[in-house]
Design a protein around this motif. Structure first.
Motif, PDB file in Angstrom:
ATOM      1  N   GLN A  18     -39.541  18.168 -54.941  1.00 34.99           N
ATOM      2  CA  GLN A  18     -40.155  18.328 -54.173  1.00 34.99           C
ATOM      3  C   GLN A  18     -41.709  18.667 -55.558  1.00 34.99           C
ATOM      4  OE1 GLN A  18     -40.081  20.805 -51.546  1.00 34.99           O
ATOM      5  NE2 GLN A  18     -40.263  19.272 -49.970  1.00 34.99           N
ATOM      6  N   GLY A  19     -41.376  19.451 -56.512  1.00 38.27           N
ATOM      7  CA  GLY A  19     -42.295  19.676 -58.078  1.00 38.27           C
ATOM      8  C   GLY A  19     -41.928  18.777 -58.433  1.00 38.27           C
ATOM      9  N   VAL A  20     -41.019  17.956 -58.944  1.00 34.46           N
ATOM     10  CA  VAL A  20     -41.148  16.738 -59.116  1.00 34.46           C
ATOM     11  C   VAL A  20     -41.839  15.830 -59.291  1.00 34.46           C
ATOM     12  CG1 VAL A  20     -39.621  14.452 -60.523  1.00 34.46           C
ATOM     13  CG2 VAL A  20     -38.853  16.806 -60.653  1.00 34.46           C
ATOM     14  N   ILE A  21     -42.010  15.956 -57.962  1.00 37.02           N
ATOM     15  CA  ILE A  21     -42.619  14.400 -57.188  1.00 37.02           C
ATOM     16  C   ILE A  21     -44.296  14.432 -56.814  1.00 37.02           C
ATOM     17  CG2 ILE A  21     -43.771  13.510 -54.859  1.00 37.02           C
ATOM     18  CD1 ILE A  21     -40.372  13.597 -53.709  1.00 37.02           C
ATOM     19  N   LEU A  22     -45.330  16.171 -57.022  1.00 38.23           N
ATOM     20  CA  LEU A  22     -46.293  16.941 -57.103  1.00 38.23           C
ATOM     21  C   LEU A  22     -46.456  16.600 -58.766  1.00 38.23           C
ATOM     22  CD1 LEU A  22     -46.334  19.304 -54.955  1.00 38.23           C
ATOM     23  CD2 LEU A  22     -47.163  17.197 -54.633  1.00 38.23           C
ATOM     24  N   ALA A  23     -45.384  16.750 -59.823  1.00 41.09           N
ATOM     25  CA  ALA A  23     -45.641  16.860 -61.196  1.00 41.09           C
ATOM     26  C   ALA A  23     -45.993  15.244 -61.220  1.00 41.09           C
ATOM     27  CB  ALA A  23     -44.974  17.815 -62.161  1.00 41.09           C
ATOM     28  N   ARG A  24     -45.702  14.623 -60.971  1.00 43.30           N
ATOM     29  CA  ARG A  24     -45.352  13.053 -61.355  1.00 43.30           C
ATOM     30  C   ARG A  24     -46.975  12.474 -60.916  1.00 43.30           C
ATOM     31  NH1 ARG A  24     -43.647  10.307 -65.758  1.00 43.30           N
ATOM     32  NH2 ARG A  24     -43.948   7.490 -65.144  1.00 43.30           N
TER      33      ARG A  24
END
Length: 94
Positions: A18-24
């Motif tokens: 989920q963090g990767v999605i938001l960061a991207r």
């Protein structure tokens, strides 16, 4: 780096994915879910992850103005604190 990123994601009550999605999305707003899956090199579980983030009010799906079949992912203001990337997210999320 993964440990640091996991710690960062946990401070916001998220998983690494989920963090990767938001960061991207912070770096490239308006991606489609398919583009996000291609970036992550996996189509598995992207839908439910996006669903959970949408339910939490962190992102939304908006219609693409050129093609109504496509939904684009956009961060909402509630995602602002978590989308400010730490040095760990800059190294992990290209």
């Amino acid at each position: 780096m993964r440990t640091r990123f996991d710690r960062w994601a946990r401070t916001y009550g998220m998983t690494r994915a989920q963090g990767v999605i938001l960061a991207r999305l912070a770096r490239q707003p308006g991606m489609t879910q398919n583009e996000m899956a291609a970036f992550a090199r996996s189509s598995h579980h992207r839908g439910p992850l996006v669903d959970r983030l949408e339910t939490r009010g962190l992102l939304e799906r908006r219609l693409d103005p050129a093609d109504r079949r496509i939904r684009r992912l956009h961060l909402l203001p509630a995602a602002e604190p978590s989308s400010k990337r730490s040095s760990a997210t800059r190294r992990i999320v290209p």
